[in-house]
Scaffold this motif. Structure first.
Motif, PDB file in Angstrom:
ATOM      1  N   ARG A 175      -7.847   6.418   3.443  1.00 30.50           N
ATOM      2  CA  ARG A 175      -7.763   4.991   3.747  1.00 30.50           C
ATOM      3  C   ARG A 175      -7.608   4.259   2.426  1.00 30.50           C
ATOM      4  O   ARG A 175      -8.443   4.398   1.525  1.00 30.50           O
ATOM      5  N   THR A 176      -6.546   3.477   2.296  1.00 31.40           N
ATOM      6  CA  THR A 176      -6.306   2.759   1.048  1.00 31.40           C
ATOM      7  C   THR A 176      -7.223   1.546   0.956  1.00 31.40           C
ATOM      8  O   THR A 176      -7.854   1.148   1.937  1.00 31.40           O
ATOM      9  N   ALA A 177      -7.258   0.938  -0.210  1.00 31.06           N
ATOM     10  CA  ALA A 177      -8.095  -0.247  -0.429  1.00 31.06           C
ATOM     11  C   ALA A 177      -7.713  -1.391   0.506  1.00 31.06           C
ATOM     12  O   ALA A 177      -8.557  -2.197   0.882  1.00 31.06           O
ATOM     13  N   HIS A 178      -6.421  -1.469   0.903  1.00 37.48           N
ATOM     14  CA  HIS A 178      -6.001  -2.533   1.819  1.00 37.48           C
ATOM     15  C   HIS A 178      -5.981  -2.079   3.277  1.00 37.48           C
ATOM     16  O   HIS A 178      -5.393  -2.732   4.129  1.00 37.48           O
ATOM     17  N   GLY A 179      -6.652  -0.954   3.584  1.00 45.10           N
ATOM     18  CA  GLY A 179      -6.876  -0.534   4.955  1.00 45.10           C
ATOM     19  C   GLY A 179      -5.763   0.254   5.614  1.00 45.10           C
ATOM     20  O   GLY A 179      -5.788   0.462   6.819  1.00 45.10           O
ATOM     21  N   PHE A 202       3.326   8.550   2.537  1.00 39.58           N
ATOM     22  CA  PHE A 202       3.486   7.914   3.844  1.00 39.58           C
ATOM     23  C   PHE A 202       2.310   6.970   4.053  1.00 39.58           C
ATOM     24  O   PHE A 202       1.160   7.361   3.861  1.00 39.58           O
ATOM     25  N   GLN A 203       2.609   5.732   4.439  1.00 39.51           N
ATOM     26  CA  GLN A 203       1.538   4.791   4.766  1.00 39.51           C
ATOM     27  C   GLN A 203       1.821   4.122   6.103  1.00 39.51           C
ATOM     28  O   GLN A 203       2.952   3.734   6.384  1.00 39.51           O
ATOM     29  N   MET A 204       0.770   4.007   6.898  1.00 37.37           N
ATOM     30  CA  MET A 204       0.810   3.205   8.114  1.00 37.37           C
ATOM     31  C   MET A 204      -0.096   2.012   7.869  1.00 37.37           C
ATOM     32  O   MET A 204      -1.304   2.171   7.661  1.00 37.37           O
ATOM     33  N   LEU A 205       0.507   0.826   7.845  1.00 40.71           N
ATOM     34  CA  LEU A 205      -0.237  -0.382   7.537  1.00 40.71           C
ATOM     35  C   LEU A 205      -1.007  -0.873   8.756  1.00 40.71           C
ATOM     36  O   LEU A 205      -0.577  -0.678   9.891  1.00 40.71           O
ATOM     37  N   GLU A 238     -14.155   8.473  11.707  1.00 47.14           N
ATOM     38  CA  GLU A 238     -15.121   8.130  10.654  1.00 47.14           C
ATOM     39  C   GLU A 238     -14.447   7.410   9.498  1.00 47.14           C
ATOM     40  O   GLU A 238     -14.995   6.448   8.943  1.00 47.14           O
ATOM     41  N   LEU A 239     -13.260   7.852   9.129  1.00 48.27           N
ATOM     42  CA  LEU A 239     -12.527   7.245   8.020  1.00 48.27           C
ATOM     43  C   LEU A 239     -12.242   5.762   8.255  1.00 48.27           C
ATOM     44  O   LEU A 239     -12.293   4.948   7.330  1.00 48.27           O
ATOM     45  N   PHE A 240     -11.993   5.389   9.514  1.00 43.19           N
ATOM     46  CA  PHE A 240     -11.653   4.004   9.832  1.00 43.19           C
ATOM     47  C   PHE A 240     -12.776   3.248  10.521  1.00 43.19           C
ATOM     48  O   PHE A 240     -12.562   2.149  11.035  1.00 43.19           O
TER      49      PHE A 240
END
Length: 165
Positions: A9-13, A109-112, A161-163
């Protein structure tokens, strides 16, 4: 085969997954942008990408449903792609970048804006598809990568858990 959860999980979610390849960025790019190569692991597309919209048939999904994909940004030279899957409020925005890494390349790969309620199914789904990509690039059969039970539900607790807020 037991799958491994690779998302962070990136800093911007955003949900971020990475895959490393021994092939060049331009070769990996073909698996993202060329319908014939994309069909090997995800789905084939039809339409005119110059218009900014194509229809993708999801070949690994039951019934091979079609989905509209809006091309938000495509930079062939720098191997960057931003797309929106779907057309309503539940549409997903994805960003993909292929960069040089050592003697090969790396796909980022990122899913915003992943809805935390969907993390337990979406996270395993993207691990599954990216592992199908790895199989296709390496000359293995992507169909040997099985979603159930190897990815879902096996990886669901990790992504839930990650989200978790």
């Amino acid at each position: 085969m037991s799958a491994i959860a690779t998302g962070t999980r990136t800093a911007h979610g955003a949900l971020e997954l990475r895959r490393e390849f021994t092939e060049s960025p331009s070769k990996i790019w073909r698996y993202l942008a060329d319908s014939e190569y994309l069909a090997l692991w995800y789905g084939s597309w039809q339409g005119d990408p110059e218009r900014g919209v194509v229809d993708v048939v999801l070949l690994a999904e039951d019934g091979a449903p079609a989905e509209e994909v809006q091309i938000l940004h495509c930079d062939v030279r720098n191997h960057q792609l931003q797309v929106r899957l779907g057309t309503d409020q539940t549409a997903w925005q994805l960003e993909l970048m292929v960069e040089a890494a050592g003697m090969g390349s790396r796909l980022v790969f990122q899913m915003l804006a992943l809805d935390p309620q969907l993390a337990g199914s979406v996270g395993p789904g993207w691990d599954y598809y990216l592992d199908r990509l790895v199989a296709a690039v390496s000359g293995n059969d992507p169909a040997s990568v099985e979603f159930e039970p190897d990815y879902y539900p096996a990886l669901s607790p990790y992504y839930e858990e990650l989200f978790r807020n």
